[in-house]
Every structure is written in structure tokens, then in C-alpha cells.
Design an enzyme around this catalytic site. Structure first.
Site, PDB file in Angstrom:
ATOM      1  N   ASN A   1       0.868  -1.186   0.000  1.00 24.34           N
ATOM      2  CA  ASN A   1       0.000   0.000   0.000  1.00 24.34           C
ATOM      3  C   ASN A   1       0.904   1.235   0.000  1.00 24.34           C
ATOM      4  O   ASN A   1       1.465   1.588   1.036  1.00 24.34           O
ATOM      5  CB  ASN A   1      -0.895  -0.044   1.252  1.00 24.34           C
ATOM      6  CG  ASN A   1      -1.736   1.209   1.402  1.00 24.34           C
ATOM      7  OD1 ASN A   1      -1.834   2.025   0.470  1.00 24.34           O
ATOM      8  ND2 ASN A   1      -2.349   1.377   2.563  1.00 24.34           N
TER       9      ASN A   1
ATOM     10  N   LYS B   1       0.115   4.259  -0.394  1.00 24.04           N
ATOM     11  CA  LYS B   1      -0.566   5.447   0.152  1.00 24.04           C
ATOM     12  C   LYS B   1      -0.343   6.666  -0.769  1.00 24.04           C
ATOM     13  O   LYS B   1      -0.281   6.501  -1.977  1.00 24.04           O
ATOM     14  CB  LYS B   1      -0.102   5.696   1.587  1.00 24.04           C
ATOM     15  CG  LYS B   1      -0.272   4.448   2.459  1.00 24.04           C
ATOM     16  CD  LYS B   1      -0.124   4.704   3.926  1.00 24.04           C
ATOM     17  CE  LYS B   1      -0.318   3.389   4.677  1.00 24.04           C
ATOM     18  NZ  LYS B   1      -0.291   3.538   6.116  1.00 24.04           N
TER      19      LYS B   1
ATOM     20  N   HIS C   1      -9.758   1.350   4.670  1.00 24.78           N
ATOM     21  CA  HIS C   1      -8.494   1.519   5.403  1.00 24.78           C
ATOM     22  C   HIS C   1      -8.724   2.477   6.577  1.00 24.78           C
ATOM     23  O   HIS C   1      -9.504   3.423   6.464  1.00 24.78           O
ATOM     24  CB  HIS C   1      -7.416   2.071   4.463  1.00 24.78           C
ATOM     25  CG  HIS C   1      -6.062   2.054   5.082  1.00 24.78           C
ATOM     26  ND1 HIS C   1      -5.630   3.035   5.936  1.00 24.78           N
ATOM     27  CD2 HIS C   1      -5.043   1.156   4.997  1.00 24.78           C
ATOM     28  CE1 HIS C   1      -4.399   2.738   6.346  1.00 24.78           C
ATOM     29  NE2 HIS C   1      -4.025   1.610   5.794  1.00 24.78           N
TER      30      HIS C   1
ATOM     31  N   GLU D   1      -7.089   4.878   7.683  1.00 24.53           N
ATOM     32  CA  GLU D   1      -6.871   6.302   7.382  1.00 24.53           C
ATOM     33  C   GLU D   1      -8.111   6.899   6.719  1.00 24.53           C
ATOM     34  O   GLU D   1      -8.459   8.054   6.946  1.00 24.53           O
ATOM     35  CB  GLU D   1      -5.615   6.454   6.497  1.00 24.53           C
ATOM     36  CG  GLU D   1      -4.347   6.260   7.321  1.00 24.53           C
ATOM     37  CD  GLU D   1      -3.171   5.667   6.574  1.00 24.53           C
ATOM     38  OE1 GLU D   1      -3.158   5.678   5.330  1.00 24.53           O
ATOM     39  OE2 GLU D   1      -2.251   5.163   7.255  1.00 24.53           O
TER      40      GLU D   1
ATOM     41  N   GLU E   1      -5.951  -4.700  10.557  1.00 22.77           N
ATOM     42  CA  GLU E   1      -4.915  -3.692  10.788  1.00 22.77           C
ATOM     43  C   GLU E   1      -5.210  -2.932  12.077  1.00 22.77           C
ATOM     44  O   GLU E   1      -6.005  -1.989  12.074  1.00 22.77           O
ATOM     45  CB  GLU E   1      -4.870  -2.699   9.631  1.00 22.77           C
ATOM     46  CG  GLU E   1      -4.500  -3.312   8.307  1.00 22.77           C
ATOM     47  CD  GLU E   1      -3.844  -2.293   7.391  1.00 22.77           C
ATOM     48  OE1 GLU E   1      -2.699  -2.504   6.998  1.00 22.77           O
ATOM     49  OE2 GLU E   1      -4.464  -1.263   7.100  1.00 22.77           O
TER      50      GLU E   1
ATOM     51  N   GLY F   1       2.021   2.490  10.851  1.00 21.46           N
ATOM     52  CA  GLY F   1       2.984   3.584  10.708  1.00 21.46           C
ATOM     53  C   GLY F   1       3.636   3.994  12.015  1.00 21.46           C
ATOM     54  O   GLY F   1       4.279   5.037  12.101  1.00 21.46           O
TER      55      GLY F   1
ATOM     56  N   SER G   1       2.945  -1.903  10.535  1.00 23.59           N
ATOM     57  CA  SER G   1       4.391  -1.965  10.787  1.00 23.59           C
ATOM     58  C   SER G   1       5.004  -3.330  10.467  1.00 23.59           C
ATOM     59  O   SER G   1       5.872  -3.814  11.186  1.00 23.59           O
ATOM     60  CB  SER G   1       4.711  -1.549  12.226  1.00 23.59           C
ATOM     61  OG  SER G   1       4.329  -0.191  12.432  1.00 23.59           O
TER      62      SER G   1
HETATM   63  P1  PGA Z   1       2.484   0.479   7.781  1.00 20.65           P
HETATM   64  O1  PGA Z   1       1.063   0.680   7.095  1.00 20.65           O
HETATM   65  O2  PGA Z   1       3.046  -0.825   7.245  1.00 20.65           O
HETATM   66  O3  PGA Z   1       3.302   1.666   7.369  1.00 20.65           O
HETATM   67  O4  PGA Z   1       2.271   0.410   9.249  1.00 20.65           O
HETATM   68  C1  PGA Z   1       0.191  -0.395   6.875  1.00 20.65           C
HETATM   69  C2  PGA Z   1      -1.088   0.092   6.242  1.00 20.65           C
HETATM   70  O5  PGA Z   1      -1.555   1.171   6.612  1.00 20.65           O
HETATM   71  O6  PGA Z   1      -1.667  -0.581   5.356  1.00 20.65           O
END
Ligand code: PGA
Length: 260
Positions: free
Chosen positions: A11, A13, A97, A99, A169, A175, A215
Site C-alpha cells: 500500500n 498510500k 483503510h 486512514e 490492521e 505507521g 508496521s
Molecule cells: P504500515 O502501514 O506498514 O506503514 O504500518 C500499513 C497500512 O496502513 O496498510
């Protein structure tokens, strides 16, 4: 138990110019060439879908969008629909997601409409769900996930559910560098599979792909994927460098091969 082939989704983003996306996609294709035992999907920003589509052409790497709107077409300035995303060459789409839920106010009901729209267009929805730190600390994780799952999959028949990928998630792990411990993630994944079994029966639940995200790095991928109910990853930060992403693929395959 069904042998579920590891699925690794990058992903990206809101990152990468066309040149950067092209270079990264080409490097992933090269890395994936030696690793036929996994499925690899890249989710670039909308602007780079065309560029990445060209870069992965003829390879097993597949393409995902990061979002869709539930209407097919019309006066929805700034939105992109499932048929448009399909036309742009996507096989998958990330839906719900955290976010999008947190920053853009997406609800479980909206996520359900988007999953239905994706399925109608022949896309595989990657349905994201997960709890915040506050929800975990209040002991609400399992109830919340059951609710997200129930509403997100409302009205989706068993035949359609076969095309749905689930991505657990935990919001506190995205993140932040703070990964869920393998056992902690497994507890949730097995809860999700049990709920799927109640809704769709043993066979479909056993075949369902449940990804972990938050992460994920080369160093923690082997232990996570060694867990019985973890079938792959949704990778954010570590998917922006070909080396770490390919290493995650390698570790996932190694863990998969050692699974009973
Ligand atoms: P990350 O993000 O691996 O940077 O923690 C995962 C995601 O949001 O899909």
C-alpha cells in the site's frame, strides 16, 4: 486446512511520482520473478495506476486501487468508481483503510456499499478493519471487529464472499513501528475466521485470506506469517523500498512452507 498461498499487498498510500512508481514497480517485478509461491499486489496512488500497470505487464504482480466510490458513474467530483478502477487495470481494491475511516469519516455502512460495488465490477475487495489503542485498552477489540465484519459484509452472499480479502490492521500499529505480537494478531485472526465460519460455513471460512497490516517489516514477517490464521500482509512503509518489500515476500514464503 486449506493451504492458503501468501498474499502480499504493498500500500503505497499518497507517495511516489510517476518516475518513482515506475522504478519501484519494476524492481518489485524483478524480485517477484524468483518467488512464484506468493501472490503480490501493488496499490499505487490513482495517478500512477497506468504507469505501474505498464511496469508489471506480463508479470504475476497484480494491481490494486486504494479506494473506490460506490456509485458507478456520474456527478461525484473527485471520486473514482469500481468500473473505472477495473478499466485502469486493477484486480484488487483496498476498502475501509483506517486512514479513510479516521481522516475521511468512512463508516461501516459506506464500507459495505464499496465492497458491494467492487464485487459487482469483478474486483477483489481488500476489506480493512481494526481497533484503535483506546478501544483495545477498553477491552472492546473482539466486539468491535465482529461489528465491523458483520456490517461490512452485510448482504454479501457466500458466492461473492469468496472474492473478499480481509485485512486486520490494528490502528495503533499502523505507521508507528509498533507491530502486534504474532500471538496477539493470531488471536484476532482466529476470531475473525470463527465469525466467518458462522456466517459462511467452514469451507469458505477456511479458504478466506486474512492479511495482517501494521508496521510489517522483513524482521517480523516470518514470525507473523508462521501463525496459523495469518495469510499475508498489507504493507505500508516497508513497501516503498523494493528491497524490504521483496524481503518480506521471501520471509512470507519461508514461513508458509514451514506451516503444517
Ligand atoms: P504500515 O502501514 O506498514 O506503514 O504500518 C500499513 C497500512 O496502513 O496498510
Amino acid at each position: 486446512m486449506a493451504k492458503r498461498l501468501p498474499l502480499i499487498v504493498g500500500n503505497w498510500k499518497m507517495n511516489l511520482t510517476l518516475a518513482g512508481a515506475k522504478a519501484l514497480a519494476e524492481a518489485v517485478v524483478k524480485g517477484a520473478a524468483d518467488l512464484p509461491e506468493s501472490k503480490v499486489v501493488l496499490a499505487p496512488p490513482f495517478t500512477a495506476l497506468g504507469e505501474v500497470r505498464k511496469a508489471i505487464a506480463g508479470s504475476p504482480v497484480q494491481l490494486a486501487a486504494q479506494n473506490v466510490f460506490w456509485e458507478d458513474q456520474g456527478a461525484f467530483t473527485g471520486e473514482v468508481s469500481a468500473p473505472l478502477v477495473r478499466d485502469a487495470g486493477c484486480q484488487y481494491v483496498v476498502i475501509g483503510h483506517s486512514e479513510r475511516r479516521q481522516i475521511f469519516g468512512e463508516t461501516d455502512e459506506g464500507v459495505n456499499k464499496k465492497i458491494k460495488a467492487a464485487l459487482k465490477s469483478g474486483l477483489f475487495p481488500i476489506f480493512c478493519l481494526g481497533e484503535t489503542l483506546a478501544e483495545r485498552e477498553r477491552g472492546e477489540t473482539m466486539d468491535l471487529l465482529s461489528r465491523q465484519l458483520r456490517t461490512g459484509l452485510e448482504g454479501i452472499a457466500p458466492g461473492e464472499f469468496k472474492s473478499v480479502v480481509i485485512a486486520y490492521e490494528p490502528v495503533w500499529a499502523i505507521g508507528t513501528g509498533r507491530t502486534a505480537a504474532p500471538g496477539q494478531a493470531e488471536e484476532v485472526h482466529s476470531h475473525i475466521r470463527k465469525k466467518l465460519e458462522l456466517a459462511y460455513g467452514i469451507g469458505p471460512a477456511d479458504c478466506a485470506i486474512i492479511l495482517y497490516g501494521g508496521s510489517v517489516k522483513p524482521a517480523n514477517s516470518f514470525a507473523l506469517l508462521s501463525e496459523k490464521n495469518i495469510d499475508g500482509f498489507l504493507v505500508g512503509g516497508a513497501s516503498l523500498e523494493a528491497e524490504s518489500f521483496v524481503q518480506i515476500m521471501r520471509e512470507a514464503i519461508r514461513a508458509h512452507k514451514e506451516k503444517k
